[in-house]
Every structure is written in structure tokens, then in C-alpha cells.
Design a protein around this motif. Sequence first.
Motif, PDB file in Angstrom:
ATOM      1  N   GLY A 104       0.802  -1.214   0.000  1.00  8.98           N
ATOM      2  CA  GLY A 104       0.000   0.000   0.000  1.00  8.98           C
ATOM      3  C   GLY A 104       0.834   1.263   0.000  1.00  8.98           C
ATOM      4  O   GLY A 104       0.366   2.332  -0.386  1.00  8.98           O
ATOM      5  N   GLY A 105       2.089   1.172   0.480  1.00  6.59           N
ATOM      6  CA  GLY A 105       2.982   2.330   0.456  1.00  6.59           C
ATOM      7  C   GLY A 105       2.609   3.432   1.412  1.00  6.59           C
ATOM      8  O   GLY A 105       2.856   4.611   1.133  1.00  6.59           O
ATOM      9  N   ASN A 106       2.029   3.081   2.576  1.00 10.50           N
ATOM     10  CA  ASN A 106       1.576   4.094   3.522  1.00 10.50           C
ATOM     11  C   ASN A 106       2.475   4.195   4.753  1.00 10.50           C
ATOM     12  O   ASN A 106       3.117   3.227   5.148  1.00 10.50           O
ATOM     13  CB  ASN A 106       0.148   3.789   3.982  1.00 10.50           C
ATOM     14  N   ILE A 107       2.487   5.382   5.352  1.00  3.94           N
ATOM     15  CA  ILE A 107       3.225   5.604   6.596  1.00  3.94           C
ATOM     16  C   ILE A 107       2.463   4.951   7.742  1.00  3.94           C
ATOM     17  O   ILE A 107       1.287   5.247   7.976  1.00  3.94           O
ATOM     18  CB  ILE A 107       3.412   7.108   6.864  1.00  3.94           C
ATOM     19  N   ILE A 108       3.129   4.057   8.455  1.00  4.72           N
ATOM     20  CA  ILE A 108       2.476   3.339   9.548  1.00  4.72           C
ATOM     21  C   ILE A 108       3.066   3.703  10.909  1.00  4.72           C
ATOM     22  O   ILE A 108       2.564   3.259  11.943  1.00  4.72           O
ATOM     23  CB  ILE A 108       2.562   1.820   9.330  1.00  4.72           C
ATOM     24  N   SER A 109       4.152   4.489  10.899  1.00  7.31           N
ATOM     25  CA  SER A 109       4.751   4.924  12.162  1.00  7.31           C
ATOM     26  C   SER A 109       5.504   6.219  11.932  1.00  7.31           C
ATOM     27  O   SER A 109       6.167   6.382  10.905  1.00  7.31           O
ATOM     28  CB  SER A 109       5.704   3.846  12.698  1.00  7.31           C
ATOM     29  N   ALA A 110       5.398   7.148  12.878  1.00  7.55           N
ATOM     30  CA  ALA A 110       6.156   8.399  12.812  1.00  7.55           C
ATOM     31  C   ALA A 110       6.434   8.875  14.233  1.00  7.55           C
ATOM     32  O   ALA A 110       5.508   9.090  15.012  1.00  7.55           O
ATOM     33  CB  ALA A 110       5.394   9.473  12.035  1.00  7.55           C
ATOM     34  N   THR A 111       7.716   8.996  14.563  1.00  9.85           N
ATOM     35  CA  THR A 111       8.117   9.538  15.856  1.00  9.85           C
ATOM     36  C   THR A 111       8.943  10.795  15.640  1.00  9.85           C
ATOM     37  O   THR A 111       9.511  11.012  14.557  1.00  9.85           O
ATOM     38  CB  THR A 111       8.937   8.515  16.670  1.00  9.85           C
ATOM     39  N   MET A 112       9.012  11.622  16.686  1.00 10.30           N
ATOM     40  CA  MET A 112       9.725  12.898  16.606  1.00 10.30           C
ATOM     41  C   MET A 112      10.813  12.911  17.675  1.00 10.30           C
ATOM     42  O   MET A 112      10.516  13.083  18.862  1.00 10.30           O
ATOM     43  CB  MET A 112       8.738  14.055  16.813  1.00 10.30           C
ATOM     44  N   PRO A 113      12.075  12.728  17.291  1.00 13.46           N
ATOM     45  CA  PRO A 113      13.157  12.626  18.274  1.00 13.46           C
ATOM     46  C   PRO A 113      13.366  13.876  19.117  1.00 13.46           C
ATOM     47  O   PRO A 113      13.918  13.795  20.208  1.00 13.46           O
ATOM     48  CB  PRO A 113      14.392  12.320  17.409  1.00 13.46           C
ATOM     49  N   HIS A 114      12.917  15.046  18.641  1.00 10.87           N
ATOM     50  CA  HIS A 114      13.101  16.285  19.398  1.00 10.87           C
ATOM     51  C   HIS A 114      12.069  16.457  20.502  1.00 10.87           C
ATOM     52  O   HIS A 114      12.192  17.367  21.331  1.00 10.87           O
ATOM     53  CB  HIS A 114      13.043  17.493  18.459  1.00 10.87           C
ATOM     54  N   TYR A 115      11.059  15.616  20.531  1.00 12.41           N
ATOM     55  CA  TYR A 115      10.010  15.697  21.542  1.00 12.41           C
ATOM     56  C   TYR A 115       9.902  14.354  22.251  1.00 12.41           C
ATOM     57  O   TYR A 115      10.003  13.301  21.621  1.00 12.41           O
ATOM     58  CB  TYR A 115       8.673  16.093  20.909  1.00 12.41           C
ATOM     59  N   PHE A 142      -7.932   6.013  -6.002  1.00 13.54           N
ATOM     60  CA  PHE A 142      -9.233   5.362  -5.943  1.00 13.54           C
ATOM     61  C   PHE A 142     -10.019   5.660  -7.220  1.00 13.54           C
ATOM     62  O   PHE A 142      -9.523   6.318  -8.124  1.00 13.54           O
ATOM     63  CB  PHE A 142      -9.995   5.838  -4.707  1.00 13.54           C
ATOM     64  N   GLY A 143     -11.226   5.159  -7.290  1.00 19.48           N
ATOM     65  CA  GLY A 143     -12.037   5.385  -8.471  1.00 19.48           C
ATOM     66  C   GLY A 143     -11.880   4.286  -9.502  1.00 19.48           C
ATOM     67  O   GLY A 143     -11.490   3.152  -9.194  1.00 19.48           O
ATOM     68  N   LYS A 144     -12.139   4.598 -10.760  1.00 21.55           N
ATOM     69  CA  LYS A 144     -12.264   3.623 -11.846  1.00 21.55           C
ATOM     70  C   LYS A 144     -11.078   2.668 -11.938  1.00 21.55           C
ATOM     71  O   LYS A 144     -11.237   1.446 -11.907  1.00 21.55           O
ATOM     72  CB  LYS A 144     -12.471   4.345 -13.171  1.00 21.55           C
ATOM     73  N   ASN A 145      -9.857   3.185 -12.078  1.00 18.48           N
ATOM     74  CA  ASN A 145      -8.663   2.337 -12.226  1.00 18.48           C
ATOM     75  C   ASN A 145      -7.727   2.432 -11.027  1.00 18.48           C
ATOM     76  O   ASN A 145      -6.576   1.990 -11.104  1.00 18.48           O
ATOM     77  CB  ASN A 145      -7.893   2.722 -13.501  1.00 18.48           C
ATOM     78  N   GLY A 146      -8.208   3.007  -9.942  1.00 21.04           N
ATOM     79  CA  GLY A 146      -7.345   3.213  -8.780  1.00 21.04           C
ATOM     80  C   GLY A 146      -6.867   1.909  -8.173  1.00 21.04           C
ATOM     81  O   GLY A 146      -7.662   1.015  -7.886  1.00 21.04           O
ATOM     82  N   PHE A 147      -5.570   1.793  -7.969  1.00 20.71           N
ATOM     83  CA  PHE A 147      -4.988   0.566  -7.441  1.00 20.71           C
ATOM     84  C   PHE A 147      -5.423   0.305  -5.994  1.00 20.71           C
ATOM     85  O   PHE A 147      -5.371  -0.838  -5.525  1.00 20.71           O
ATOM     86  CB  PHE A 147      -3.456   0.643  -7.483  1.00 20.71           C
ATOM     87  N   ASP A 148      -5.808   1.361  -5.272  1.00 25.98           N
ATOM     88  CA  ASP A 148      -6.144   1.218  -3.855  1.00 25.98           C
ATOM     89  C   ASP A 148      -7.634   1.013  -3.611  1.00 25.98           C
ATOM     90  O   ASP A 148      -8.038   0.796  -2.469  1.00 25.98           O
ATOM     91  CB  ASP A 148      -5.662   2.451  -3.089  1.00 25.98           C
ATOM     92  N   SER A 149      -8.455   1.104  -4.661  1.00 34.31           N
ATOM     93  CA  SER A 149      -9.887   0.857  -4.500  1.00 34.31           C
ATOM     94  C   SER A 149     -10.118  -0.606  -4.158  1.00 34.31           C
ATOM     95  O   SER A 149      -9.615  -1.502  -4.839  1.00 34.31           O
ATOM     96  CB  SER A 149     -10.641   1.201  -5.787  1.00 34.31           C
ATOM     97  N   SER A 150     -10.887  -0.850  -3.124  1.00 33.68           N
ATOM     98  CA  SER A 150     -11.136  -2.231  -2.706  1.00 33.68           C
ATOM     99  C   SER A 150     -11.827  -3.022  -3.806  1.00 33.68           C
ATOM    100  O   SER A 150     -11.629  -4.233  -3.920  1.00 33.68           O
ATOM    101  CB  SER A 150     -11.979  -2.238  -1.430  1.00 33.68           C
ATOM    102  N   LYS A 151     -12.619  -2.351  -4.647  1.00 36.32           N
ATOM    103  CA  LYS A 151     -13.329  -3.058  -5.729  1.00 36.32           C
ATOM    104  C   LYS A 151     -12.377  -3.486  -6.843  1.00 36.32           C
ATOM    105  O   LYS A 151     -12.747  -4.304  -7.692  1.00 36.32           O
ATOM    106  CB  LYS A 151     -14.429  -2.160  -6.297  1.00 36.32           C
ATOM    107  N   ASN A 152     -11.132  -2.946  -6.834  1.00 40.01           N
ATOM    108  CA  ASN A 152     -10.173  -3.293  -7.882  1.00 40.01           C
ATOM    109  C   ASN A 152      -9.151  -4.333  -7.440  1.00 40.01           C
ATOM    110  O   ASN A 152      -8.155  -4.555  -8.128  1.00 40.01           O
ATOM    111  CB  ASN A 152      -9.452  -2.032  -8.379  1.00 40.01           C
ATOM    112  N   GLY A 153      -9.382  -4.951  -6.288  1.00 39.19           N
ATOM    113  CA  GLY A 153      -8.478  -6.012  -5.865  1.00 39.19           C
ATOM    114  C   GLY A 153      -7.633  -5.626  -4.665  1.00 39.19           C
ATOM    115  O   GLY A 153      -7.882  -4.626  -3.991  1.00 39.19           O
ATOM    116  N   PRO A 154      -6.597  -6.428  -4.383  1.00 35.91           N
ATOM    117  CA  PRO A 154      -5.753  -6.189  -3.200  1.00 35.91           C
ATOM    118  C   PRO A 154      -4.909  -4.935  -3.339  1.00 35.91           C
ATOM    119  O   PRO A 154      -4.717  -4.395  -4.442  1.00 35.91           O
ATOM    120  CB  PRO A 154      -4.863  -7.445  -3.147  1.00 35.91           C
ATOM    121  N   LEU A 155      -4.398  -4.456  -2.224  1.00 39.46           N
ATOM    122  CA  LEU A 155      -3.518  -3.291  -2.236  1.00 39.46           C
ATOM    123  C   LEU A 155      -2.286  -3.550  -3.103  1.00 39.46           C
ATOM    124  O   LEU A 155      -1.782  -4.674  -3.146  1.00 39.46           O
ATOM    125  CB  LEU A 155      -3.055  -2.961  -0.817  1.00 39.46           C
ATOM    126  N   PRO A 156      -1.768  -2.528  -3.776  1.00 38.84           N
ATOM    127  CA  PRO A 156      -0.549  -2.715  -4.564  1.00 38.84           C
ATOM    128  C   PRO A 156       0.652  -2.993  -3.662  1.00 38.84           C
ATOM    129  O   PRO A 156       0.773  -2.420  -2.581  1.00 38.84           O
ATOM    130  CB  PRO A 156      -0.388  -1.371  -5.286  1.00 38.84           C
TER     131      PRO A 156
END
Length: 337
Positions: A104-115, A142-156
Motif C-alpha cells: 500500500g505504500g503508507n506511513i504506519i509509524s512516525a516519531t519525533m526525536p526532538h520531543y 481510488f475510483g475507476k482504475n485506482g490501485f487502492d480501491s477495494s473493488k479493484n483487488g488487493p492493495l498494490p
Amino acid sequence: ILMDLRRSIILVALAVVSYMLILAWNEDYGQINPVPKTTTQSSFKEQLIETDIPAPSNNADDFVTPEEIKQSDVIASDRPDKIDDNQIVHISTDVLDVKIDLKGGNIISATMPHYKTSLGSDDPLSLIEKTNRHYVVESGLFGKNGFDSSKNGPLPSYTADKANYVLSENESELTIDLNYQDQSGVNVIKRYQFQRDDYLIRVSYLINNQSQNVWEANFSGKIVRDQSGDPSSQTSMGMQSFLGMALSSPEKPYEKYDFSDLKESPINETIQGGWVAFIQHYFLSAWIPSAEQQHTYQSRFKNGLHLMGFISPVTKVEVGEEKTIEASLYIGPKIIE
């Protein structure tokens, strides 16, 4: 008279203690360093001057595209909620420590070392996470040919050149390219660009259509958050900081919605430019799409999770053509300038 004097002394003592507690908190979190000005698609920063890890959360509803806005059916997704540790890309800059899931290529964690997590702690503050709560940011097509649309199959499933990227001392910018090609011949680069001393991340899709048909999809950015409290809030004095969504439009530059607002009246607004954020005391995450387009901002509540974000108008890429779609993502402290 003696009783009144004692009462006055007690009240003054309580006021002094309260003031010292506030100073102690501000010493830890209140003195937020100004975030450097960066080029973004809206006046996002000026408007905000107020005051590990399972899989992407596509098991909630997809947003409705502007082209489908009159339809009542929204496609749900049954995608698994598991993560492969070998599919994680780790990025370190001077102000952010980020993990991206190649599924899916998404950010799943983000920390801030200065805080830090709390007073006296050495642990960096974690804003985006799914370990102790559910708080993630997502982007997709998303939409017609969007790779992330659930109707178009699994996440890229993207690929990357390395598993670890570090912004070195002599660099001012760090670019991470995630690559994907579908079976029809459409090549995609999902690009993350980080700047030194900056919490603003540019997220873009570079679409190269080598298929036999016109390709079209809608860019969407989401913030997904459960209803847990603010983990950085440590006050026991009854003072509650705001926790919830903020939406900006030309007509209403800074409108806030708490959890109860989002559950009772889901958002569905078309806005020129704008931005959407989730505010957590002194910290926030925010999506800032192009100021040159109208975007549909939506919110949903399902299975204990709040989805809030935007979906842009359809982008069409002709056969043999290349196009870039982008938005900015902010993960960091509130702005004080």
C-alpha cells in the motif's frame, strides 16, 4: 478573622502550585520551536497558530469519489490486517523517524526525536502508530482504475531500492521512490520527499500509462484515528486540550470537530484547496492537497475508527502519457511563529 486568613492562605498556595504545574508542563512541551516556513499549497501553517505496527486500515469504507458522490453505495474492503516486517522501509531525518509499509505504500509509524513521550522520559514522542492505539495516515488512488480501491483487488505491493534511508548531514532533501506496475502496463512511482528541519512531507504519484487504454483515478489522503485519549496529556487539573479534527476552507479557515461531532454529523464538503488535520494538543497530522482544485472532504465512523480526509477530482492519463498527482502531508508540532 483567623478562619478567613487561613482560607486566603490556602487559596494562594493552591494558585501557586497550579501555576508551577503549568510551567513544568510548558517547559516540556510548551516551548515548541518554530517550524521553518516551507512551500505548501495553502496558508496551512499560519492558520494553525492556536494555542510497532499492523497493516493499513483499508478495512474501513473507501471514500466516495466526486464522480460517484450521488451514489449511496460505498465499497467496503476485506483486506487482511497483518504486516510483513520484510515489507517495511525505514526513513530517518533530523526531525522525523518514519516507517512505510510497502503493501500500500503508507506511513504506519512516525516519531519525533526532538520531543519526548512525557516529562523525564527519553523516549521520542510517537504521533503515528498502531501499537498502543490506532492512529495512521494513508494515501491512495481510488475510483475507476485506482490501485487502492477495494473493488479493484488487493492493495498494490511496491518495491524500494533499500530498506533504510537516512538524511545525511550534507543533504538537505531525501527522496524515497516506491515502484509498482500493474498487469495492464501502467507504471507508478509513489514518491515521498523529506526536507531538512521540516515536518512537511511531499507525497506524489508519477503515473506512466503504457497500457492500451486511458487510465483514470482519484488521489485521496486520509487520517484514521480511534477514540483513545491524548497520550501526551498529563494534567490532572481538569484542563482538557482539544482532541479532534480541524477543517479549513476559504469561508471557514479553521473549524474544529470533536469525536462526538464527527459521529453525529459526518463531513461531506466540496472545498477549493483547503486542508484537513487531526489535532492532539501540541501536535497534529494534516493533509494539504492542491490549492488549484476543488476537493471533496469527508469523514466516516466505523468499527470504532474515525476516517477523515479528502478525495480529489479524477485524473485521466492518456495512452503513452505521463502525469504527476501530489499533495502535502504534515506530521509534527503545532506552528508557533
